[in-house]
Scaffold this motif. Sequence first.
Motif, PDB file in Angstrom:
ATOM      1  N   ILE A 214      -3.271 -13.228  -3.485  1.00 58.55           N
ATOM      2  CA  ILE A 214      -3.969 -14.417  -3.976  1.00 58.55           C
ATOM      3  C   ILE A 214      -5.057 -14.847  -2.988  1.00 58.55           C
ATOM      4  CG2 ILE A 214      -3.700 -16.863  -4.542  1.00 58.55           C
ATOM      5  CD1 ILE A 214      -0.847 -16.187  -5.490  1.00 58.55           C
ATOM      6  N   ALA A 215      -4.728 -14.879  -1.699  1.00 59.00           N
ATOM      7  CA  ALA A 215      -5.681 -15.346  -0.686  1.00 59.00           C
ATOM      8  C   ALA A 215      -6.868 -14.410  -0.530  1.00 59.00           C
ATOM      9  CB  ALA A 215      -4.972 -15.494   0.659  1.00 59.00           C
ATOM     10  N   GLY A 216      -6.693 -13.127  -0.870  1.00 58.92           N
ATOM     11  CA  GLY A 216      -7.768 -12.162  -0.663  1.00 58.92           C
ATOM     12  C   GLY A 216      -8.632 -11.871  -1.868  1.00 58.92           C
ATOM     13  N   GLN A 217      -8.474 -12.609  -2.964  1.00 56.73           N
ATOM     14  CA  GLN A 217      -9.206 -12.288  -4.186  1.00 56.73           C
ATOM     15  C   GLN A 217     -10.715 -12.489  -4.062  1.00 56.73           C
ATOM     16  OE1 GLN A 217      -7.911 -10.848  -7.216  1.00 56.73           O
ATOM     17  NE2 GLN A 217      -6.484 -10.445  -5.552  1.00 56.73           N
ATOM     18  N   SER A 218     -11.166 -13.419  -3.248  1.00 56.04           N
ATOM     19  CA  SER A 218     -12.597 -13.707  -3.164  1.00 56.04           C
ATOM     20  C   SER A 218     -13.280 -13.033  -1.975  1.00 56.04           C
ATOM     21  CB  SER A 218     -12.818 -15.226  -3.080  1.00 56.04           C
ATOM     22  OG  SER A 218     -12.198 -15.757  -1.918  1.00 56.04           O
ATOM     23  N   LEU A 219     -12.579 -12.128  -1.289  1.00 56.97           N
ATOM     24  CA  LEU A 219     -13.143 -11.500  -0.097  1.00 56.97           C
ATOM     25  C   LEU A 219     -14.256 -10.519  -0.447  1.00 56.97           C
ATOM     26  CD1 LEU A 219      -9.919 -10.711   1.957  1.00 56.97           C
ATOM     27  CD2 LEU A 219     -11.616 -12.469   2.446  1.00 56.97           C
ATOM     28  N   GLN A 220     -15.224 -10.414   0.448  1.00 54.18           N
ATOM     29  CA  GLN A 220     -16.291  -9.418   0.342  1.00 54.18           C
ATOM     30  C   GLN A 220     -16.090  -8.365   1.433  1.00 54.18           C
ATOM     31  OE1 GLN A 220     -18.617  -9.496  -2.183  1.00 54.18           O
ATOM     32  NE2 GLN A 220     -17.378 -11.230  -2.896  1.00 54.18           N
ATOM     33  N   GLY A 221     -16.661  -7.184   1.240  1.00 58.39           N
ATOM     34  CA  GLY A 221     -16.583  -6.126   2.239  1.00 58.39           C
ATOM     35  C   GLY A 221     -15.290  -5.357   2.238  1.00 58.39           C
ATOM     36  N   LEU A 222     -14.522  -5.452   1.153  1.00 63.11           N
ATOM     37  CA  LEU A 222     -13.266  -4.718   1.071  1.00 63.11           C
ATOM     38  C   LEU A 222     -13.525  -3.234   0.832  1.00 63.11           C
ATOM     39  CD1 LEU A 222     -11.243  -7.156  -1.215  1.00 63.11           C
ATOM     40  CD2 LEU A 222     -10.842  -6.746   1.217  1.00 63.11           C
ATOM     41  N   PRO A 223     -12.715  -2.356   1.418  1.00 61.37           N
ATOM     42  CA  PRO A 223     -12.874  -0.922   1.152  1.00 61.37           C
ATOM     43  C   PRO A 223     -12.352  -0.571  -0.234  1.00 61.37           C
ATOM     44  CG  PRO A 223     -10.962  -1.280   2.525  1.00 61.37           C
ATOM     45  CD  PRO A 223     -11.643  -2.624   2.386  1.00 61.37           C
ATOM     46  N   ALA A 224     -12.724   0.624  -0.713  1.00 59.48           N
ATOM     47  CA  ALA A 224     -12.214   1.085  -1.996  1.00 59.48           C
ATOM     48  C   ALA A 224     -10.697   1.200  -1.931  1.00 59.48           C
ATOM     49  CB  ALA A 224     -12.824   2.441  -2.344  1.00 59.48           C
ATOM     50  N   GLY A 225     -10.051   0.843  -3.035  1.00 56.71           N
ATOM     51  CA  GLY A 225      -8.601   0.888  -3.078  1.00 56.71           C
ATOM     52  C   GLY A 225      -7.949  -0.399  -2.615  1.00 56.71           C
ATOM     53  N   SER A 226      -8.694  -1.496  -2.563  1.00 55.35           N
ATOM     54  CA  SER A 226      -8.155  -2.765  -2.077  1.00 55.35           C
ATOM     55  C   SER A 226      -7.667  -3.630  -3.226  1.00 55.35           C
ATOM     56  CB  SER A 226      -9.223  -3.532  -1.294  1.00 55.35           C
ATOM     57  OG  SER A 226      -9.696  -2.770  -0.211  1.00 55.35           O
ATOM     58  N   PHE A 227      -6.613  -4.382  -2.962  1.00 52.33           N
ATOM     59  CA  PHE A 227      -6.099  -5.386  -3.897  1.00 52.33           C
ATOM     60  C   PHE A 227      -5.817  -6.628  -3.072  1.00 52.33           C
ATOM     61  CE2 PHE A 227      -2.534  -6.508  -7.114  1.00 52.33           C
ATOM     62  CZ  PHE A 227      -3.400  -7.369  -7.771  1.00 52.33           C
ATOM     63  N   GLY A 228      -6.794  -7.548  -3.012  1.00 45.97           N
ATOM     64  CA  GLY A 228      -6.711  -8.626  -2.048  1.00 45.97           C
ATOM     65  C   GLY A 228      -6.767  -8.017  -0.654  1.00 45.97           C
ATOM     66  N   TYR A 229      -5.832  -8.430   0.210  1.00 41.20           N
ATOM     67  CA  TYR A 229      -5.771  -7.873   1.563  1.00 41.20           C
ATOM     68  C   TYR A 229      -5.037  -6.531   1.620  1.00 41.20           C
ATOM     69  CZ  TYR A 229      -7.398 -12.183   3.884  1.00 41.20           C
ATOM     70  OH  TYR A 229      -8.140 -13.249   4.335  1.00 41.20           O
ATOM     71  N   ILE A 230      -4.503  -6.056   0.512  1.00 39.13           N
ATOM     72  CA  ILE A 230      -3.678  -4.844   0.504  1.00 39.13           C
ATOM     73  C   ILE A 230      -4.563  -3.607   0.336  1.00 39.13           C
ATOM     74  CG2 ILE A 230      -1.678  -3.711  -0.503  1.00 39.13           C
ATOM     75  CD1 ILE A 230      -1.085  -6.516   0.543  1.00 39.13           C
ATOM     76  N   TRP A 231      -4.362  -2.596   1.181  1.00 40.53           N
ATOM     77  CA  TRP A 231      -5.061  -1.307   1.079  1.00 40.53           C
ATOM     78  C   TRP A 231      -4.119  -0.332   0.373  1.00 40.53           C
ATOM     79  CZ3 TRP A 231      -6.162   2.722   5.448  1.00 40.53           C
ATOM     80  CH2 TRP A 231      -7.151   3.610   5.008  1.00 40.53           C
ATOM     81  N   LEU A 232      -4.355  -0.114  -0.920  1.00 41.51           N
ATOM     82  CA  LEU A 232      -3.412   0.616  -1.755  1.00 41.51           C
ATOM     83  C   LEU A 232      -3.181   2.079  -1.354  1.00 41.51           C
ATOM     84  CD1 LEU A 232      -4.325  -0.804  -5.281  1.00 41.51           C
ATOM     85  CD2 LEU A 232      -2.453  -1.471  -3.777  1.00 41.51           C
ATOM     86  N   PRO A 233      -4.210   2.853  -0.935  1.00 45.65           N
ATOM     87  CA  PRO A 233      -3.927   4.243  -0.544  1.00 45.65           C
ATOM     88  C   PRO A 233      -2.904   4.347   0.579  1.00 45.65           C
ATOM     89  CG  PRO A 233      -6.280   3.921  -0.853  1.00 45.65           C
ATOM     90  CD  PRO A 233      -5.655   2.557  -0.918  1.00 45.65           C
ATOM     91  N   ALA A 234      -3.065   3.521   1.616  1.00 50.55           N
ATOM     92  CA  ALA A 234      -2.106   3.544   2.722  1.00 50.55           C
ATOM     93  C   ALA A 234      -0.736   3.074   2.251  1.00 50.55           C
ATOM     94  CB  ALA A 234      -2.607   2.666   3.866  1.00 50.55           C
ATOM     95  N   LEU A 235      -0.704   2.058   1.411  1.00 53.69           N
ATOM     96  CA  LEU A 235       0.566   1.552   0.900  1.00 53.69           C
ATOM     97  C   LEU A 235       1.341   2.655   0.179  1.00 53.69           C
ATOM     98  CD1 LEU A 235       2.635  -0.567   0.033  1.00 53.69           C
ATOM     99  CD2 LEU A 235       1.075  -1.225  -1.822  1.00 53.69           C
ATOM    100  N   ALA A 236       0.657   3.397  -0.700  1.00 57.54           N
ATOM    101  CA  ALA A 236       1.334   4.420  -1.499  1.00 57.54           C
ATOM    102  C   ALA A 236       1.916   5.527  -0.633  1.00 57.54           C
ATOM    103  CB  ALA A 236       0.359   5.001  -2.526  1.00 57.54           C
ATOM    104  N   VAL A 237       1.109   6.053   0.297  1.00 55.34           N
ATOM    105  CA  VAL A 237       1.559   7.192   1.106  1.00 55.34           C
ATOM    106  C   VAL A 237       2.663   6.781   2.076  1.00 55.34           C
ATOM    107  CG1 VAL A 237       0.852   8.956   2.759  1.00 55.34           C
ATOM    108  CG2 VAL A 237      -0.682   8.318   0.898  1.00 55.34           C
ATOM    109  N   ILE A 238       2.489   5.650   2.754  1.00 55.25           N
ATOM    110  CA  ILE A 238       3.488   5.190   3.714  1.00 55.25           C
ATOM    111  C   ILE A 238       4.797   4.848   3.003  1.00 55.25           C
ATOM    112  CG2 ILE A 238       4.077   3.348   5.329  1.00 55.25           C
ATOM    113  CD1 ILE A 238       1.135   3.265   6.133  1.00 55.25           C
ATOM    114  N   ALA A 239       4.701   4.231   1.825  1.00 58.73           N
ATOM    115  CA  ALA A 239       5.909   3.851   1.095  1.00 58.73           C
ATOM    116  C   ALA A 239       6.731   5.078   0.715  1.00 58.73           C
ATOM    117  CB  ALA A 239       5.537   3.056  -0.153  1.00 58.73           C
ATOM    118  N   ILE A 240       6.066   6.142   0.254  1.00 58.75           N
ATOM    119  CA  ILE A 240       6.788   7.355  -0.123  1.00 58.75           C
ATOM    120  C   ILE A 240       7.508   7.946   1.093  1.00 58.75           C
ATOM    121  CG2 ILE A 240       6.510   9.745  -0.896  1.00 58.75           C
ATOM    122  CD1 ILE A 240       4.195   8.746  -2.670  1.00 58.75           C
ATOM    123  N   GLY A 241       6.803   8.055   2.224  1.00 55.54           N
ATOM    124  CA  GLY A 241       7.420   8.595   3.431  1.00 55.54           C
ATOM    125  C   GLY A 241       8.583   7.755   3.919  1.00 55.54           C
ATOM    126  N   SER A 242       8.444   6.435   3.857  1.00 53.95           N
ATOM    127  CA  SER A 242       9.490   5.555   4.378  1.00 53.95           C
ATOM    128  C   SER A 242      10.735   5.573   3.502  1.00 53.95           C
ATOM    129  CB  SER A 242       8.958   4.124   4.509  1.00 53.95           C
ATOM    130  OG  SER A 242       8.631   3.590   3.238  1.00 53.95           O
TER     131      SER A 242
END
Length: 283
Positions: A214-242
């Motif tokens: 919610i807090a990150g919805q209006s941010l500018q300069g986010l990299p591709a794959g972002s959802f607010g402050y969340i970086w989805l590519p890293a989330l997906a790969v790290i979650a599978i390994g963990s």
Amino acid sequence: MPARCSPVRIARVPIDPSLLLELALLGMTTGFLAGLLGIGGGMLMVPFITFFLSHRDVAPDLAVKMAIATSMATIIFTSVSSVRAHHRRGAVRWDIALALAPGIVLGSMLGSLGVFKLLKGAWLAVFFSLFVGFSATQMFLNRKPTPNRQMPGTAGKLAAGGAIGFLSGLVGAGGAFISVPFMTWCNVPMLNAVGTSAALGFPIAAANVTGYIIAGQSLQGLPAGSFGYIWLPALAVIAIGSVVTAPLGARAAHALPVARLKRIFASILYLLAAYMLYKGLAG
């Protein structure tokens, strides 16, 4: 259209095999630690994710915040895998987890929706280093709690849960660096404290991640794959390994003597204290 009109930026996510391998190794390491010690691995993930984002031209302040938020998001998956393994061995005190959960949710939302965007964090890092170092020393020396000390009443549990959720959200950790020493201080056996801490990781992560998005919805300069402050590519790969390695850590936790487990956890806490002190002084 502007990025703010499409909060999930999944287009043009670069496929970098070396990055995928590094994220997978990071996920497997943190997953094992989560199962072994009940920690979410945030203090290990945050510097690495910050490094990865910084090399993708993300502004330094934003990179740190995205690393914290993404680290917290992985704990949703790690905690589920870890707590199942601990539950099968009867190590989770669900009565304690349920009593602390309301305060955790309130504290997490307060931190992630408000303070997270405003706080720079240098002074907080120094405070954490002192607190974590003290907790590590207590556990390393294996000092016994007062025999008649018990978990606090309803108000005390609400306050303790609020502190755990709030502070965890500011550093991207699952709360074990507070909850495990707190529970052992209240005469909860070490293995039960670790298992219950793993169970607490889910409400901590879920509440904080909601706030980060919610807090990150209006941010500018986010990299591709972002959802607010969340970086989805890293989330997906790290979650599978963990998720793969968390049960292995939980199995190891039940095979080790309690005294050795305390010293292993204390050693991890010393590393976290040194890292936080460095970040605080450098800031």
